[in-house]
Design a protein around this motif. Structure first.
Motif, PDB file in Angstrom:
ATOM      1  N   GLN A  77      13.730   9.686  -6.892  1.00 39.47           N
ATOM      2  CA  GLN A  77      13.868   8.359  -6.937  1.00 39.47           C
ATOM      3  C   GLN A  77      13.037   7.706  -7.841  1.00 39.47           C
ATOM      4  O   GLN A  77      13.324   6.780  -8.523  1.00 39.47           O
ATOM      5  N   GLN A  78      11.705   8.329  -8.214  1.00 35.87           N
ATOM      6  CA  GLN A  78      10.940   7.934  -9.147  1.00 35.87           C
ATOM      7  C   GLN A  78      11.020   8.382 -10.536  1.00 35.87           C
ATOM      8  O   GLN A  78      10.832   7.433 -11.461  1.00 35.87           O
ATOM      9  N   GLN A 137       7.906   3.708  -2.245  1.00 36.01           N
ATOM     10  CA  GLN A 137       6.880   3.714  -2.958  1.00 36.01           C
ATOM     11  C   GLN A 137       6.057   5.266  -2.337  1.00 36.01           C
ATOM     12  O   GLN A 137       6.039   5.159  -0.916  1.00 36.01           O
ATOM     13  N   ASP A 169      17.275   2.305  -8.268  1.00 34.34           N
ATOM     14  CA  ASP A 169      16.958   0.980  -8.879  1.00 34.34           C
ATOM     15  C   ASP A 169      15.268   0.829  -8.320  1.00 34.34           C
ATOM     16  O   ASP A 169      14.802   1.445  -7.087  1.00 34.34           O
ATOM     17  N   PRO A 170      14.209   0.787  -9.110  1.00 35.28           N
ATOM     18  CA  PRO A 170      12.950   0.872  -9.098  1.00 35.28           C
ATOM     19  C   PRO A 170      12.650  -0.062  -7.786  1.00 35.28           C
ATOM     20  O   PRO A 170      11.554   0.064  -7.189  1.00 35.28           O
ATOM     21  N   GLN A 171      13.287  -1.285  -7.696  1.00 30.40           N
ATOM     22  CA  GLN A 171      12.972  -2.209  -6.548  1.00 30.40           C
ATOM     23  C   GLN A 171      13.360  -1.652  -5.170  1.00 30.40           C
ATOM     24  O   GLN A 171      12.651  -2.100  -4.206  1.00 30.40           O
ATOM     25  N   LYS A 172      14.368  -0.861  -5.270  1.00 30.87           N
ATOM     26  CA  LYS A 172      14.780  -0.042  -3.874  1.00 30.87           C
ATOM     27  C   LYS A 172      14.133   1.467  -3.877  1.00 30.87           C
ATOM     28  O   LYS A 172      14.481   1.981  -2.437  1.00 30.87           O
TER      29      LYS A 172
END
Lengths: 148, 204
Positions: free
Chosen positions: B128-129, B141, B135-138
């Motif tokens: 994901q990273q 973290q 999408d970095p927003q989704k």
């Protein structure tokens, strides 16, 4: 011709009735059944009636004398019943038990989660069966006892 | 020597009957049974043993005053350690702790972290990273997971004896709940099972 129409009508009505019966059957969900009354022989000599114990056969209900039924709840709201029984049978009594749980509407909860537990008692020996409800939704219980 | 033709005709018939009887003896009947039954088949570890022990452990944990107090206002986070199998049998102890964890979760009094899937989680997070496809927003973290407050550990031990005809197996399952902040054991429970099998002197 009229007779044939009448017969068709009768069969259609029967078919509809059967369909309703079958449909109604499919909607049936396991609910709490009123277990026969079981006498609880208290230590002080008095008696109570309990509908929370279901014996698998009448012989077991004679061989096991219920002496206490406690309907308690844990501090965090889980039903925590306990039932004490004494063997009146002359020899070794083998049976198994499990608790069933029901919500406020009488629907069974977690029917496939409570396992049968074997018990062996000698004459005059007492045993307390207890369990904790799987969720806080459980408001009623049944102790099921059957021969093994 | 004269052979009787009628007797000869009986030979295949007898063979057929013998075959039918033999195949009848060897037939296997298959069916569904109650998965929660307590009826034992052998002295080995069985499904009924697993259910009995799991229920006893969960009941004990949910009624122990210190645990009740800890779960009265909120659901603490637990991690389940791997149960040690100290028996001579191959037993899937993870299956036992899985059943216990499922029952505890169903009670709604605990939350759990699962460390057995951390490798897959790390791989997914890395994807994901770093892949550029998410999408970095989704994207989830890193560094926001909950930490366990308690560790649940278990041991399964057995003592087996045999005198030829009788086999006696004693199982002891022990569980401990350790408070990771204080290091104190908040709860401990043992459940014993004893299974005995006796061979008949006669018969099969």
């Amino acid at each position: 011709m009229k007779t044939r129409k009448a017969l068709v009508g009768v069969f259609s009505a029967s078919g509809l009735g059967l369909a309703l019966l079958v449909g109604g059957g499919c909607r049936t969900t396991p609910t709490v059944k009123a277990a026969p009354a079981v006498t609880v022989y208290r230590a002080d000599g008095g008696t109570d009636i309990s509908h929370e114990i279901a014996f698998g056969n009448t012989r077991l209900s004679r061989d096991l004398r219920i002496t206490e039924v406690r309907r308690q709840t844990t501090e965090h709201g889980l039903l925590h019943p306990s039932v004490t029984a004494v063997s009146m049978y002359g020899g070794t009594l083998n049976f198994e038990y499990r608790f069933g749980w029901f919500d406020g509407s009488g629907y069974e909860i977690g029917a496939d989660t409570s396992s049968w537990k074997p018990v062996t008692l000698q004459k005059g020996e007492a045993r307390t069966f207890e369990s904790v409800a799987p969720t806080t939704d459980a408001k009623e219980f049944r102790l099921k006892i059957r021969a093994r | 020597m004269k052979l009787d033709v009628r007797s000869l005709a009986l030979v295949p018939c007898a063979a057929l009957v013998a075959l039918a009887v033999a195949s009848g003896c060897a037939s296997t009947k298959v069916g569904y049974s109650d998965p929660l039954s307590s009826k034992p088949i052998t002295t080995d570890w069985e499904a009924g043993d697993l259910h009995q022990i799991a229920e006893r452990m969960v009941d004990s944990m949910l009624t122990t005053p210190s645990v009740v107090q800890a779960t009265a206002q909120r659901a603490p986070v637990l991690s389940v350690g791997k149960a040690k199998n100290k028996t001579m049998q191959h037993i899937d102890t993870e299956s036992l702790t899985d059943t216990i964890r499922t029952r505890l979760m169903r009670s709604g009094k605990f939350q759990f972290v699962d460390r057995t899937t951390d490798d897959q989680v790390a791989e997914e997070m890395k994807f994901q990273q770093e892949s550029g496809l998410v999408d970095p927003q989704k994207a989830v973290q890193v560094g926001q997971q909950s930490g366990a407050e308690y560790l649940l550990t278990a041991n399964l031990a057995e003592i087996a004896n045999s005198d030829g005809r009788t086999r006696d197996v004693f199982y002891k399952f022990t569980m401990n709940l350790k408070n990771l902040r204080t290091g104190l054991l908040e709860w401990s429970e043992e459940k014993e099972l004893r299974k005995v099998s006796t061979k008949k002197r006669f018969g099969f």
